[in-house]
Scaffold this motif. Structure first.
Motif, PDB file in Angstrom:
ATOM      1  N   LEU A  92       0.836  -1.202   0.000  1.00  0.00           N
ATOM      2  CA  LEU A  92       0.000   0.000   0.000  1.00  0.00           C
ATOM      3  C   LEU A  92       0.866   1.245   0.000  1.00  0.00           C
ATOM      4  CD1 LEU A  92      -2.784   1.480   0.560  1.00  0.00           C
ATOM      5  CD2 LEU A  92      -2.225   1.227   2.995  1.00  0.00           C
ATOM      6  N   VAL A  93       0.540   2.190  -0.868  1.00  0.00           N
ATOM      7  CA  VAL A  93       1.168   3.515  -0.866  1.00  0.00           C
ATOM      8  C   VAL A  93       0.086   4.549  -0.599  1.00  0.00           C
ATOM      9  CG1 VAL A  93       2.435   5.240  -2.184  1.00  0.00           C
ATOM     10  CG2 VAL A  93       2.990   2.815  -2.456  1.00  0.00           C
ATOM     11  N   THR A  94       0.314   5.378   0.407  1.00  0.00           N
ATOM     12  CA  THR A  94      -0.611   6.469   0.705  1.00  0.00           C
ATOM     13  C   THR A  94       0.108   7.804   0.539  1.00  0.00           C
ATOM     14  OG1 THR A  94      -0.084   6.504   3.089  1.00  0.00           O
ATOM     15  CG2 THR A  94      -1.853   5.046   2.374  1.00  0.00           C
ATOM     16  N   ALA A  95      -0.473   8.699  -0.240  1.00  0.00           N
ATOM     17  CA  ALA A  95      -0.004  10.079  -0.345  1.00  0.00           C
ATOM     18  C   ALA A  95      -1.121  10.953   0.212  1.00  0.00           C
ATOM     19  CB  ALA A  95       0.310  10.434  -1.792  1.00  0.00           C
ATOM     20  N   LEU A  96      -0.898  11.488   1.414  1.00  0.00           N
ATOM     21  CA  LEU A  96      -1.964  12.166   2.154  1.00  0.00           C
ATOM     22  C   LEU A  96      -1.583  13.612   2.450  1.00  0.00           C
ATOM     23  CD1 LEU A  96      -2.675   9.337   4.782  1.00  0.00           C
ATOM     24  CD2 LEU A  96      -3.816   9.717   2.577  1.00  0.00           C
ATOM     25  N   PRO A  97      -2.544  14.536   2.402  1.00  0.00           N
ATOM     26  CA  PRO A  97      -2.270  15.920   2.792  1.00  0.00           C
ATOM     27  C   PRO A  97      -1.815  16.001   4.251  1.00  0.00           C
ATOM     28  CG  PRO A  97      -4.365  15.740   1.641  1.00  0.00           C
ATOM     29  CD  PRO A  97      -3.924  14.342   1.928  1.00  0.00           C
ATOM     30  N   ARG A  98      -0.918  16.900   4.537  1.00  0.00           N
ATOM     31  CA  ARG A  98      -0.377  17.012   5.896  1.00  0.00           C
ATOM     32  C   ARG A  98      -1.468  17.296   6.927  1.00  0.00           C
ATOM     33  NH1 ARG A  98       5.024  17.377   6.735  1.00  0.00           N
ATOM     34  NH2 ARG A  98       6.369  17.530   4.883  1.00  0.00           N
ATOM     35  N   GLY A  99      -2.471  18.036   6.546  1.00  0.00           N
ATOM     36  CA  GLY A  99      -3.502  18.415   7.507  1.00  0.00           C
ATOM     37  C   GLY A  99      -4.606  17.389   7.690  1.00  0.00           C
ATOM     38  N   LEU A 100      -4.496  16.244   7.052  1.00  0.00           N
ATOM     39  CA  LEU A 100      -5.551  15.238   7.162  1.00  0.00           C
ATOM     40  C   LEU A 100      -5.616  14.689   8.582  1.00  0.00           C
ATOM     41  CD1 LEU A 100      -7.635  13.661   5.379  1.00  0.00           C
ATOM     42  CD2 LEU A 100      -5.919  11.842   5.261  1.00  0.00           C
ATOM     43  N   ASP A 101      -6.812  14.695   9.149  1.00  0.00           N
ATOM     44  CA  ASP A 101      -6.989  14.235  10.523  1.00  0.00           C
ATOM     45  C   ASP A 101      -6.655  12.752  10.638  1.00  0.00           C
ATOM     46  OD1 ASP A 101      -8.407  13.326  13.019  1.00  0.00           O
ATOM     47  OD2 ASP A 101      -8.975  15.447  13.041  1.00  0.00           O
ATOM     48  N   GLU A 102      -5.974  12.390  11.718  1.00  0.00           N
ATOM     49  CA  GLU A 102      -5.599  10.986  11.906  1.00  0.00           C
ATOM     50  C   GLU A 102      -6.809  10.084  12.094  1.00  0.00           C
ATOM     51  OE1 GLU A 102      -2.774  11.121  15.077  1.00  0.00           O
ATOM     52  OE2 GLU A 102      -1.154  11.835  13.779  1.00  0.00           O
ATOM     53  N   SER A 103      -7.955  10.663  12.452  1.00  0.00           N
ATOM     54  CA  SER A 103      -9.161   9.855  12.548  1.00  0.00           C
ATOM     55  C   SER A 103      -9.556   9.304  11.175  1.00  0.00           C
ATOM     56  CB  SER A 103     -10.312  10.670  13.145  1.00  0.00           C
ATOM     57  OG  SER A 103     -10.661  11.753  12.301  1.00  0.00           O
ATOM     58  N   TRP A 104      -9.248  10.054  10.110  1.00  0.00           N
ATOM     59  CA  TRP A 104      -9.500   9.562   8.750  1.00  0.00           C
ATOM     60  C   TRP A 104      -8.655   8.317   8.499  1.00  0.00           C
ATOM     61  CZ3 TRP A 104      -7.157   8.045   4.378  1.00  0.00           C
ATOM     62  CH2 TRP A 104      -7.917   7.985   3.202  1.00  0.00           C
ATOM     63  N   LEU A 105      -7.381   8.396   8.841  1.00  0.00           N
ATOM     64  CA  LEU A 105      -6.473   7.277   8.616  1.00  0.00           C
ATOM     65  C   LEU A 105      -6.866   6.072   9.468  1.00  0.00           C
ATOM     66  CD1 LEU A 105      -3.992   6.463   7.016  1.00  0.00           C
ATOM     67  CD2 LEU A 105      -2.562   7.331   8.874  1.00  0.00           C
ATOM     68  N   THR A 131       1.523  14.956   0.617  1.00  0.00           N
ATOM     69  CA  THR A 131       1.318  15.597  -0.673  1.00  0.00           C
ATOM     70  C   THR A 131       0.578  16.910  -0.482  1.00  0.00           C
ATOM     71  OG1 THR A 131       0.299  15.364  -2.861  1.00  0.00           O
ATOM     72  CG2 THR A 131      -0.839  14.296  -1.039  1.00  0.00           C
ATOM     73  N   SER A 132       0.836  17.856  -1.370  1.00  0.00           N
ATOM     74  CA  SER A 132       0.081  19.107  -1.363  1.00  0.00           C
ATOM     75  C   SER A 132      -1.152  18.991  -2.250  1.00  0.00           C
ATOM     76  CB  SER A 132       0.965  20.252  -1.867  1.00  0.00           C
ATOM     77  OG  SER A 132       1.449  19.977  -3.175  1.00  0.00           O
ATOM     78  N   GLY A 133      -1.287  17.860  -2.912  1.00  0.00           N
ATOM     79  CA  GLY A 133      -2.423  17.638  -3.784  1.00  0.00           C
ATOM     80  C   GLY A 133      -3.480  16.783  -3.119  1.00  0.00           C
ATOM     81  N   PRO A 134      -4.366  16.190  -3.911  1.00  0.00           N
ATOM     82  CA  PRO A 134      -5.446  15.368  -3.359  1.00  0.00           C
ATOM     83  C   PRO A 134      -4.918  14.044  -2.807  1.00  0.00           C
ATOM     84  CG  PRO A 134      -5.435  15.222  -5.754  1.00  0.00           C
ATOM     85  CD  PRO A 134      -4.416  16.263  -5.389  1.00  0.00           C
ATOM     86  N   ILE A 135      -5.715  13.407  -1.966  1.00  0.00           N
ATOM     87  CA  ILE A 135      -5.389  12.071  -1.472  1.00  0.00           C
ATOM     88  C   ILE A 135      -5.163  11.143  -2.670  1.00  0.00           C
ATOM     89  CG2 ILE A 135      -6.298  10.049  -0.255  1.00  0.00           C
ATOM     90  CD1 ILE A 135      -7.911  11.965   1.488  1.00  0.00           C
ATOM     91  N   THR A 136      -4.029  10.450  -2.652  1.00  0.00           N
ATOM     92  CA  THR A 136      -3.703   9.487  -3.701  1.00  0.00           C
ATOM     93  C   THR A 136      -3.292   8.182  -3.040  1.00  0.00           C
ATOM     94  OG1 THR A 136      -2.972  11.257  -5.187  1.00  0.00           O
ATOM     95  CG2 THR A 136      -2.259   9.025  -5.710  1.00  0.00           C
ATOM     96  N   LEU A 137      -3.906   7.105  -3.477  1.00  0.00           N
ATOM     97  CA  LEU A 137      -3.712   5.801  -2.856  1.00  0.00           C
ATOM     98  C   LEU A 137      -3.399   4.771  -3.929  1.00  0.00           C
ATOM     99  CD1 LEU A 137      -6.975   6.037  -0.747  1.00  0.00           C
ATOM    100  CD2 LEU A 137      -4.674   6.401   0.166  1.00  0.00           C
ATOM    101  N   SER A 138      -2.530   3.831  -3.607  1.00  0.00           N
ATOM    102  CA  SER A 138      -2.189   2.797  -4.575  1.00  0.00           C
ATOM    103  C   SER A 138      -1.962   1.471  -3.856  1.00  0.00           C
ATOM    104  CB  SER A 138      -0.924   3.180  -5.355  1.00  0.00           C
ATOM    105  OG  SER A 138      -0.549   2.151  -6.242  1.00  0.00           O
ATOM    106  N   VAL A 139      -2.519   0.414  -4.416  1.00  0.00           N
ATOM    107  CA  VAL A 139      -2.309  -0.942  -3.913  1.00  0.00           C
ATOM    108  C   VAL A 139      -1.670  -1.774  -5.016  1.00  0.00           C
ATOM    109  CG1 VAL A 139      -3.568  -3.110  -3.489  1.00  0.00           C
ATOM    110  CG2 VAL A 139      -3.997  -1.115  -2.059  1.00  0.00           C
ATOM    111  N   THR A 140      -0.676  -2.541  -4.654  1.00  0.00           N
ATOM    112  CA  THR A 140      -0.144  -3.598  -5.510  1.00  0.00           C
ATOM    113  C   THR A 140      -0.513  -4.917  -4.859  1.00  0.00           C
ATOM    114  OG1 THR A 140       1.689  -2.271  -6.353  1.00  0.00           O
ATOM    115  CG2 THR A 140       1.924  -4.653  -6.492  1.00  0.00           C
ATOM    116  N   ALA A 141      -1.320  -5.713  -5.557  1.00  0.00           N
ATOM    117  CA  ALA A 141      -1.809  -6.967  -4.997  1.00  0.00           C
ATOM    118  C   ALA A 141      -1.094  -8.146  -5.643  1.00  0.00           C
ATOM    119  CB  ALA A 141      -3.317  -7.093  -5.207  1.00  0.00           C
ATOM    120  N   PHE A 142      -0.817  -9.162  -4.834  1.00  0.00           N
ATOM    121  CA  PHE A 142      -0.155 -10.376  -5.287  1.00  0.00           C
ATOM    122  C   PHE A 142      -1.109 -11.548  -5.128  1.00  0.00           C
ATOM    123  CE2 PHE A 142       2.904  -7.440  -3.503  1.00  0.00           C
ATOM    124  CZ  PHE A 142       3.911  -7.394  -4.457  1.00  0.00           C
TER     125      PHE A 142
END
Length: 332
Positions: A92-105, A131-142
């Motif tokens: 899992l790769v998460t690119a999250l805004p710095r101000g995102l509340d940890e309750s979201w995570l 990231t300074s941009g939108p939430i970006t998420l990526s999964v690599t599944a095996f």
């Protein structure tokens, strides 16, 4: 879930939210090393897929974190199913805004945990960045598949019939509801279409059992017509799609209600994450038995034909050509 006055930081977040997700997979090494280490059982091959999701493109920024986690995981699992693979692990790769509340995570990680328990997969590692941009998420599944038996896209032959699992169009109609472009007064119908948009149903019980039955397979992500075109292009043939036989849920039928434009949307909108595959006519009986055994509808919707590779002719319920403004989704 509440915010903490002292942010956890990158490694604190990994320890609190992600280490528990890796506990069931020894190859993750407790997320204490730079990479995961695991082998492939004898007689099996590794299937690897990667899908990314961006806020504002693949999901609404205010969607529930657990729904975002579910769609992220299930879109990748659907790719494994389309190859005939069983899930093993994911990164899992998460690119999250710095101000995102940890309750979201916290809610997002809890959602991933529910997906892991449902589908028998575990976290093997990944990365976390800001990231300074939108939430970006990526999964690599095996996933694992018997050696040499992974289902290809390119195996279809003229004369093969085209089949699809489940129902088509729910997610596309749900998206129209979410955008406020489709008014559905019935709350149960609305809820069903929105749920299918947020939480597709990857056909993990069907995919591995298509080995030996399907000649070519993929999942429906960009839209049924577009993805059938992809399968045909790789198989070097054309296809006829009977739109009147495309399986629709009761909710989708109610929303479409004889409107050709909405039917066109259902078969081109995408995000269905159903399995689309070709198989010879002789496989019909075995596919019917598989459908009954898995409790997943499998419907014949067309056939492969000689012709320009990738060309898909679409007929409505009367046998007339169905006009389509587009074939499916294209990011570019």
């Amino acid at each position: 879930m509440t915010s903490r006055s002292q942010p956890l930081g990158e490694f604190g977040r990994i320890t609190r939210f992600f280490k528990p997700l890796a506990a069931g997979f020894p190859g993750a090494r407790g997320l204490r090393d730079d990479a995961a280490v695991f082998g492939v059982p004898e007689g099996r091959e590794l299937v690897v897929t990667t899908d990314a999701m961006v806020a504002g493109v693949h999901f609404f920024p205010d969607d529930a974190p657990a729904d975002i986690a579910a769609k992220l995981m299930r879109s990748n699992l659907s790719d494994l199913a389309a190859m005939g693979a069983e899930p093993l692990a994911y990164t899992l790769v998460t690119a999250l805004p710095r101000g995102l509340d940890e309750s979201w995570l916290e809610a997002f990680a809890a959602g991933l945990g529910e997906e892991q328990r449902q589908f028998g997969i575990a976290l093997a590692g990944g990365d976390s960045v800001s990231t300074s941009g939108p939430i970006t998420l990526s999964v690599t599944a095996f996933g694992l598949v018997p050696a040499g038996r992974a289902l290809p896209r390119w195996g279809g032959q003229p004369g093969d019939r085209v089949f699809v699992t489940g129902n088509i169009g729910d997610a596309a109609l749900g998206l129209e509801i979410a955008y406020g472009r489709l008014d559905i007064p019935d709350e149960e119908t609305r809820a069903h279409l929105l749920r299918r948009m947020h939480r597709p149903d990857p056909r993990m019980t069907v995919g591995p059992r298509l080995i030996g039955l399907a000649s070519g397979a993929m999942d429906v992500s960009d839209g049924l017509v577009a993805d059938l075109g992809h399968l045909c292009e790789e198989s070097g043939c054309a296809a006829l799609l009977n739109a009147g036989t495309v399986p629709l849920s009761d909710a989708a039928r109610g929303a479409i209600d004889g409107d050709p434009a909405r039917l066109a949307l259902a078969i081109t909108g995408g995000d269905d994450y159903e399995l689309l595959f070709a198989a010879p006519p002789a496989a019909r009986e075995a596919l019917a038995a598989l459908s009954a055994d898995c409790g997943v509808e499998i419907t014949e919707i067309g056939e492969l034909r000689p012709g320009t590779p990738g060309e898909v002719s679409v007929l409505d319920a009367t046998g007339s050509p169905l006009p389509l403004a587009r074939r499916g989704w294209d990011h570019f």
